[in-house]
Design an enzyme around this catalytic site. Structure first.
Site, PDB file in Angstrom:
ATOM      1  N   ARG A 110      -6.618   7.099  -0.624  1.00  0.00           N
ATOM      2  CA  ARG A 110      -8.252   7.018  -0.493  1.00  0.00           C
ATOM      3  C   ARG A 110      -9.002   8.348  -0.658  1.00  0.00           C
ATOM      4  O   ARG A 110     -10.144   8.637  -1.063  1.00  0.00           O
ATOM      5  CB  ARG A 110      -8.729   6.259   0.928  1.00  0.00           C
ATOM      6  CG  ARG A 110      -8.272   4.755   0.751  1.00  0.00           C
ATOM      7  CD  ARG A 110      -8.578   4.146   1.769  1.00  0.00           C
ATOM      8  NE  ARG A 110      -8.160   2.834   1.675  1.00  0.00           N
ATOM      9  CZ  ARG A 110      -7.310   2.148   2.406  1.00  0.00           C
ATOM     10  NH1 ARG A 110      -6.675   2.892   3.032  1.00  0.00           N
ATOM     11  NH2 ARG A 110      -7.074   0.959   2.341  1.00  0.00           N
ATOM     12  N   GLU A 165       4.280   5.737  12.397  1.00  0.00           N
ATOM     13  CA  GLU A 165       4.403   5.059  13.638  1.00  0.00           C
ATOM     14  C   GLU A 165       5.806   4.397  13.653  1.00  0.00           C
ATOM     15  O   GLU A 165       6.643   4.444  14.628  1.00  0.00           O
ATOM     16  CB  GLU A 165       3.612   4.039  13.664  1.00  0.00           C
ATOM     17  CG  GLU A 165       3.507   3.343  14.779  1.00  0.00           C
ATOM     18  CD  GLU A 165       2.257   2.138  15.132  1.00  0.00           C
ATOM     19  OE1 GLU A 165       2.347   1.412  15.895  1.00  0.00           O
ATOM     20  OE2 GLU A 165       1.315   2.314  14.197  1.00  0.00           O
TER      21      GLU A 165
END
Length: 177
Positions: A65, A102
Site C-alpha cells: 500500500r 505475528e
C-alpha cells in the site's frame, strides 16, 4: 476546506470490517478512501501539507500500500520514489532484511543503488500497528547508509505502541485505540 474538514472526510471514508482476516480482528481498510475521489483528494492534500517543507531526498514506499501513497507524494514534492518489496519481487542486486510477523517471518528487499549515499528518507505506508514491518524497513534503509527522517502512515493502531519500536519520528493522519 480546512485540514480539520479534510481529515473528517478521510476518516469517514475508511471502511471497517469485523472478523477479518480472522475472528476478533477489526480491520480498517484504506481502500474506501481510494474509492471516494473527494476523500482521496483530501488525503493527498493532508499528506502533501505534512511533507511539503520536510528536508527529504527520497520517498520510500512499503509493499504494497505504500506504493499507492509514495508516488503521489514523490511527484508533488519532486523527489524520487523507491519501493521496498517483499522477497523475490525486485530484479537485480538487492539488500535484504528479515523480520518477524505475528505468525512466522518475512523478508524485505531494496535494490542496491536505488538510494545512494547519505540520503534523507521518508518512509510511507498505510498502517502502523505493532511496528515490526516498519522497523525492518528502517533497519534496511540504515544498512545501505541512508537516514530515515520520518515514517508517515495513514492509520495507526496506537494501543499496539508500534512507534516505540521505530527509533525515528512517526506521523499518522488517523489514530485508533
Amino acid at each position: 476546506m480546512d485540514n480539520i474538514e479534510k481529515l473528517k472526510i478521510v476518516k469517514e471514508a475508511v471502511k471497517t470490517y469485523e472478523n477479518f482476516p480472522k475472528n476478533g480482528i477489526i480491520y480498517k481498510d484504506i481502500f474506501g478512501i481510494f474509492q471516494n475521489v473527494t476523500a482521496m483528494r483530501a488525503m493527498n492534500d493532508l499528506l502533501i501539507d505534512h511533507v511539503n517543507h520536510m528536508d527529504v531526498d527520497v520517498i520510500v514506499g512499503l509493499d504494497s500500500r505504500g506504493f499507492l501513497l509514495g508516488p503521489l507524494i514523490s511527484v508533488a514534492i519532486n523527489k524520487p520514489f523507491v519501493p521496498i518489496r517483499k522477497k523475490g519481487k525486485l530484479p537485480g542486486n538487492v539488500k535484504r532484511e528479515n523480520y518477524k510477523l505475528e505468525y512466522g517471518e518475512a523478508t524485505f528487499e531494496i535494490q542496491i543503488g536505488s538510494i545512494s549515499g547519505e540520503k534523507k528518507v521518508l518512509i510511507v505506508d498505510d498502517l502502523l500497528a505493532t511496528g515490526g514491518t516498519m522497523a525492518a524497513a528502517i533497519k534496511l534503509i540504515k544498512s545501505i547508509g541512508a537516514d530515515v527522517v520520518e515514517c508517515l502512515v495513514i492509520m495507526e493502531l496506537s494501543s499496539l505502541n508500534g512507534r516505540a519500536k521505530l527509533g525515528v519520528p512517526a506521523y499518522s493522519l488517523i489514530q485508533y485505540d
